[in-house]
Design a protein around this motif. Structure first.
Motif, short mmCIF file in Angstrom:
data_model
loop_
_atom_site.label_atom_id
_atom_site.label_comp_id
_atom_site.label_asym_id
_atom_site.label_seq_id
_atom_site.Cartn_x
_atom_site.Cartn_y
_atom_site.Cartn_z
N ALA A 90 -6.60 34.86 57.82
CA ALA A 90 -6.52 36.10 58.60
C ALA A 90 -7.80 36.31 59.39
N SER A 91 -7.64 36.77 60.59
CA SER A 91 -8.82 37.10 61.40
C SER A 91 -9.10 38.60 61.26
N GLY A 92 -10.31 38.99 61.53
CA GLY A 92 -10.67 40.39 61.41
C GLY A 92 -11.51 40.66 60.18
N ARG A 93 -12.06 41.84 60.11
CA ARG A 93 -12.97 42.18 59.03
C ARG A 93 -12.40 43.16 58.03
N THR A 94 -11.07 43.38 58.09
CA THR A 94 -10.46 44.35 57.19
C THR A 94 -9.40 43.72 56.30
N PHE A 95 -9.56 42.44 56.02
CA PHE A 95 -8.54 41.72 55.25
C PHE A 95 -8.27 42.39 53.92
N SER A 96 -9.31 42.87 53.26
CA SER A 96 -9.15 43.47 51.94
C SER A 96 -8.42 44.82 51.99
N SER A 97 -8.14 45.31 53.17
CA SER A 97 -7.39 46.56 53.32
C SER A 97 -5.88 46.32 53.40
N TYR A 98 -5.49 45.07 53.28
CA TYR A 98 -4.08 44.72 53.44
C TYR A 98 -3.50 44.07 52.20
N GLN A 99 -2.36 44.55 51.83
CA GLN A 99 -1.52 43.87 50.85
C GLN A 99 -0.92 42.67 51.57
N MET A 100 -0.89 41.52 50.89
CA MET A 100 -0.43 40.30 51.52
C MET A 100 0.81 39.76 50.81
N ALA A 101 1.63 39.09 51.57
CA ALA A 101 2.87 38.56 51.00
C ALA A 101 3.29 37.29 51.71
N TRP A 102 4.17 36.58 51.05
CA TRP A 102 4.86 35.44 51.64
C TRP A 102 6.35 35.73 51.61
N PHE A 103 6.99 35.48 52.72
CA PHE A 103 8.44 35.52 52.82
C PHE A 103 8.90 34.15 53.30
N ARG A 104 10.16 33.87 53.12
CA ARG A 104 10.69 32.60 53.63
C ARG A 104 12.07 32.84 54.22
N GLN A 105 12.43 31.95 55.11
CA GLN A 105 13.74 32.02 55.72
C GLN A 105 14.28 30.62 55.94
N ALA A 106 15.38 30.34 55.27
CA ALA A 106 16.05 29.06 55.44
C ALA A 106 17.01 29.15 56.62
N SER A 107 17.32 28.00 57.17
CA SER A 107 18.21 27.96 58.32
C SER A 107 19.56 28.60 57.99
N GLY A 108 19.97 29.57 58.79
CA GLY A 108 21.25 30.22 58.60
C GLY A 108 21.29 31.25 57.51
N LYS A 109 20.13 31.55 56.92
CA LYS A 109 20.09 32.52 55.83
C LYS A 109 19.16 33.67 56.18
N GLU A 110 19.28 34.75 55.42
CA GLU A 110 18.42 35.90 55.63
C GLU A 110 17.03 35.64 55.07
N ARG A 111 16.08 36.39 55.59
CA ARG A 111 14.72 36.30 55.09
C ARG A 111 14.66 36.73 53.62
N GLU A 112 13.85 36.04 52.86
CA GLU A 112 13.77 36.26 51.41
C GLU A 112 12.31 36.49 51.01
N PHE A 113 12.09 37.48 50.18
CA PHE A 113 10.77 37.74 49.65
C PHE A 113 10.39 36.64 48.66
N VAL A 114 9.16 36.16 48.74
CA VAL A 114 8.69 35.12 47.85
C VAL A 114 7.65 35.66 46.86
N ALA A 115 6.56 36.20 47.39
CA ALA A 115 5.49 36.67 46.52
C ALA A 115 4.58 37.61 47.29
N ALA A 116 3.89 38.46 46.54
CA ALA A 116 2.94 39.40 47.15
C ALA A 116 1.76 39.61 46.23
N ILE A 117 0.67 40.07 46.81
CA ILE A 117 -0.54 40.34 46.06
C ILE A 117 -1.18 41.61 46.62
N ASN A 118 -1.69 42.43 45.72
CA ASN A 118 -2.24 43.69 46.20
C ASN A 118 -3.60 43.47 46.86
N LYS A 119 -4.19 44.54 47.34
CA LYS A 119 -5.37 44.43 48.19
C LYS A 119 -6.57 43.82 47.46
#
Length: 122
Positions: free
Chosen positions: A22-51
């Motif tokens: 991530a660029s910027g100086r406020t990274f620690s102010s953001y909750q971060m997550a990974w999502f994934r999307q397979a071809s022809g399917k809806e986006r799916e939540f994978v994992a998240a981590i708090n600030k």
């Protein structure tokens, strides 16, 4: 701005590490997550981590196999993926939310990376 990397073609059972810088100086102010999307399917939540990095949350299909972590000093979030399965094949996207909680609710994430492709062969 978020830049994801680390995707590739692997075999079932292999491991892979995805990184999101991530660029910027406020990274620690953001909750971060990974999502994934397979071809022809809806986006799916994978994992998240708090600030602070002290709390993690996983989607049911990856729990016990994937691990999310972050380094606020380096402005990076990492997704370690183990015991990969063909059904893990998808484009993986990192995302940032200025809010706390509701980890799997995509509309709360207002910054998204460009995605990195993970393909798992059987």
């Amino acid at each position: 701005q978020l830049q994801a990397s680390g995707g590739g073609l692997v075999q079932a059972g292999d491991s892979l590490r995805l990184s999101c810088a991530a660029s910027g100086r406020t990274f620690s102010s953001y909750q971060m997550a990974w999502f994934r999307q397979a071809s022809g399917k809806e986006r799916e939540f994978v994992a998240a981590i708090n600030k602070s990095g002290g709390v993690t949350y996983y989607g049911g299909s990856v729990k016990g196999r994937f691990t999310i972590s972050r380094d606020n000093a380096k402005n990076t979030v990492v997704l370690d993926m183990n015991s990969l399965k063909p059904e893990d094949t998808a484009g993986y996207y990192c995302a940032a939310s200025p809010y706390s909680g509701n980890y799997d609710y995509a509309p709360l994430y207002n910054y998204w990376g460009q995605g990195t492709q993970v393909t798992v062969s059987s």
